[in-house]
Design a protein around this motif. Sequence first.
Motif, PDB file in Angstrom:
ATOM      1  N   VAL A 203      -1.432  -3.197  12.166  1.00  0.00           N
ATOM      2  CA  VAL A 203      -1.252  -2.033  12.675  1.00  0.00           C
ATOM      3  C   VAL A 203      -0.516  -0.999  11.785  1.00  0.00           C
ATOM      4  N   SER A 204      -0.634   0.386  12.054  1.00  0.00           N
ATOM      5  CA  SER A 204      -0.028   1.455  11.262  1.00  0.00           C
ATOM      6  C   SER A 204       1.417   1.103  11.303  1.00  0.00           C
TER       7      SER A 204
ATOM      8  N   ARG B  21       3.601  -2.154   3.052  1.00  0.00           N
ATOM      9  CA  ARG B  21       3.544  -1.829   4.419  1.00  0.00           C
ATOM     10  C   ARG B  21       2.339  -0.904   4.514  1.00  0.00           C
ATOM     11  N   ASN B  22       1.849  -1.170   5.785  1.00  0.00           N
ATOM     12  CA  ASN B  22       0.510  -0.417   6.012  1.00  0.00           C
ATOM     13  C   ASN B  22       0.627   0.958   6.336  1.00  0.00           C
TER      14      ASN B  22
ATOM     15  N   ASP C 282       1.526  -6.850  13.743  1.00  0.00           N
ATOM     16  CA  ASP C 282       2.588  -6.123  13.366  1.00  0.00           C
ATOM     17  C   ASP C 282       3.265  -6.595  12.044  1.00  0.00           C
ATOM     18  N   LEU C 283       2.700  -7.721  11.688  1.00  0.00           N
ATOM     19  CA  LEU C 283       3.600  -8.623  10.526  1.00  0.00           C
ATOM     20  C   LEU C 283       2.600  -9.496  10.146  1.00  0.00           C
ATOM     21  N   LEU C 284       2.289  -9.712   8.951  1.00  0.00           N
ATOM     22  CA  LEU C 284       1.586 -10.691   8.299  1.00  0.00           C
ATOM     23  C   LEU C 284       2.332 -11.450   7.184  1.00  0.00           C
TER      24      LEU C 284
ATOM     25  N   GLY D  11      -4.003  -0.544  -1.676  1.00  0.00           N
ATOM     26  CA  GLY D  11      -3.472   0.906  -1.029  1.00  0.00           C
ATOM     27  C   GLY D  11      -2.238   0.701   0.142  1.00  0.00           C
ATOM     28  N   LEU D  12      -1.753  -0.291  -0.022  1.00  0.00           N
ATOM     29  CA  LEU D  12      -0.474  -0.432   0.785  1.00  0.00           C
ATOM     30  C   LEU D  12       0.752   0.302   0.123  1.00  0.00           C
TER      31      LEU D  12
END
Length: 243
Positions: free
Chosen positions: A178-179, A242-243, A157-159, A204-205
Amino acid sequence: MRLLFVHDDREYLLAPGEEFGTDLGVIEVPEDVAPGDTVETHLGTEFVAREPRGPDLFDHFERTGAPMMPRDIGLVVGHTGASRGDRVLDAGTGTGVLAAYLGRVGCAVTTYERDPDFADVARENMALAGVEPTVEVRTGDLTDDLDSLVADDDGFDLLTLDTEDAPAAVRRAPDLLVSGGFVAVYSPFVEGTRAAHEAAREAGLGEVETFETIQRRMDFGERGSRPSTAGVGHTGYLTFARN
Ligand SMILES: C[S@@+](CC[C@H](N)C(=O)[O-])C[C@H]1O[C@@H](n2cnc3c(N)ncnc32)[C@H](O)[C@@H]1O
């Protein structure tokens, strides 16, 4: 678990059963001590037992890699919405202050530290914080494990990244997250933060944003009120995407 024993501006982190000498007398910590209990030294000074919280851990952890300040951690939690049940991939662990805060919030944290001695200290710090079940400190370089993490994991969920080579991990963020998951990069220097920002765009984030974190303590004195002229000034920059 060790507790803080507090009297005015003195505080000591002590374990049940421990005996500790201070200039206000010897503290003998009962085996069954609980937060909120009062313990008297042999000279009659009262210390109140408290469970250590995040800012106490920042003060009392054994330090290795420069820890993130509570104000920067607050921004990471605020901008990413880190919360109970989130899966977090973190590097480098360093002292482990960010990892411990995220563990206390209820995140399941996998954190990488490439220096084996630092990793050992971080494990002890996680035990002190009472978050060993939810914060796993791995000894190793995150960049070496990126392929296996992408292959083996369902997505984080978080990097969170606090390393000079953060851009290498940011480039893999679309595969690691994750998306809708977030990446947060802390960089002390503007060159590093620009590299992280550009890596996030190139990957591409979305929602790529960088902030300088500024916090000023206020002094309220006899002569008037103003921001403090002492204390910590610049800490770092934070880049979110954000992804
Ligand atoms: C500034 S400290 C991190 C402090 C941490 N965020 C905290 O709040 O305590 C940076 C740490 O990252 C480690 N490190 C640097 N690059 C790394 C990498 N690629 N993989 C794992 N650890 C790394 C360093 O050894 C150092 O201990």
